[in-house]
Motif scaffolding. Structure first.
Motif, PDB file in Angstrom:
ATOM      1  N   MET A 107       0.804  -1.221   0.000  1.00  0.00           N
ATOM      2  CA  MET A 107       0.000   0.000   0.000  1.00  0.00           C
ATOM      3  C   MET A 107       0.837   1.271   0.000  1.00  0.00           C
ATOM      4  N   CYS A 152       0.920   4.111  -2.817  1.00  0.00           N
ATOM      5  CA  CYS A 152       0.544   5.495  -2.524  1.00  0.00           C
ATOM      6  C   CYS A 152       1.665   6.459  -2.914  1.00  0.00           C
ATOM      7  N   VAL A 202      -2.567   6.803   2.249  1.00  0.00           N
ATOM      8  CA  VAL A 202      -3.332   5.564   2.470  1.00  0.00           C
ATOM      9  C   VAL A 202      -4.803   5.867   2.752  1.00  0.00           C
TER      10      VAL A 202
END
Ligand code: ZN
Length: 203
Positions: free
Chosen positions: A50, A54, A61
């Motif tokens: 993640m 990002c 996030v």
């Protein structure tokens, strides 16, 4: 969480950066199929990907999981909503684990008892009976271990004295602790007293 919205947001951000699914996949060291699955809303990026995702897309996030750009003035509210949503999902997952545990272990246990009684009534002592009992005992133990694993994975324990909620994932410790249903006799890490700590589904 709205996977379709998140997927659409990932696709928009990627296109905004003028990179293809393949290029994004390469940057994150994953397959382009995984990227395609995110963008179609079929799965969520793994937690360990993640942050990289990002950073690559210049979002955070919170925005990723909300599936939209967030104004600074809405940030706190959105963040709280997200935390609430994550807590809800955690609770649902825990409830499902416990439900699965009972759904699998109880019928197996009943079936096991019935099989042992019926086969030892109908069959003479000998290798066939011994084999049936051995095999079904092994199956029962496997199912019990699976059920126990579900129970360990699910939820938290609440101390009966100070109501502190704590996590205990040590299989050996839990296996050795006397239990009643899903309550287990444990020492509270906060007050240090021992009690039949109750299983709870959320913090
Ligand atoms: Zn306590």
């Amino acid at each position: 969480m709205d996977l379709i919205k998140i997927g659409g947001f990932i696709a928009d951000c990627r296109k905004g950066k003028k990179i293809t699914q393949e290029q994004l996949a390469e940057k994150l060291c994953i397959t382009d199929r995984a990227v395609s699955k995110w963008e179609r809303g079929l799965s969520l990026p793994d937690a360990d990907k993640m942050l990289d995702l990002c950073n690559t897309l210049d979002i955070n996030v919170n925005e990723l999981l909300n599936g939209e750009k967030i104004d600074m003035k809405d940030y706190k509210k959105k963040n709280e909503e997200l935390l609430l949503e994550l807590a809800k999902q955690d609770e649902l997952k825990n409830k499902r684990l416990i439900k699965d545990m009972w759904a699998i272990t109880i019928p197996t246990f009943i079936f096991y008892i019935a099989l042992v009684i019926i086969s030892s009534t109908l069959l003479k002592e000998g290798p066939i009976l011994a084999t049936i009992i051995c095999v079904s005992t092994v199956v029962l133990l496997i199912v019990c271990f699976y059920g126990f694993k579900n129970e360990v994975e699910a939820g938290y324990y609440e101390c009966r004295h100070c109501h502190h909620i704590f996590e205990e994932k040590n299989y050996f410790k839990l296996l050795m602790a006397p239990h009643m249903g899903t309550s287990r006799y444990q020492k509270c890490p906060k007050c240090g007293k021992k009690s039949m700590a109750k299983k709870v589904m959320s913090k």
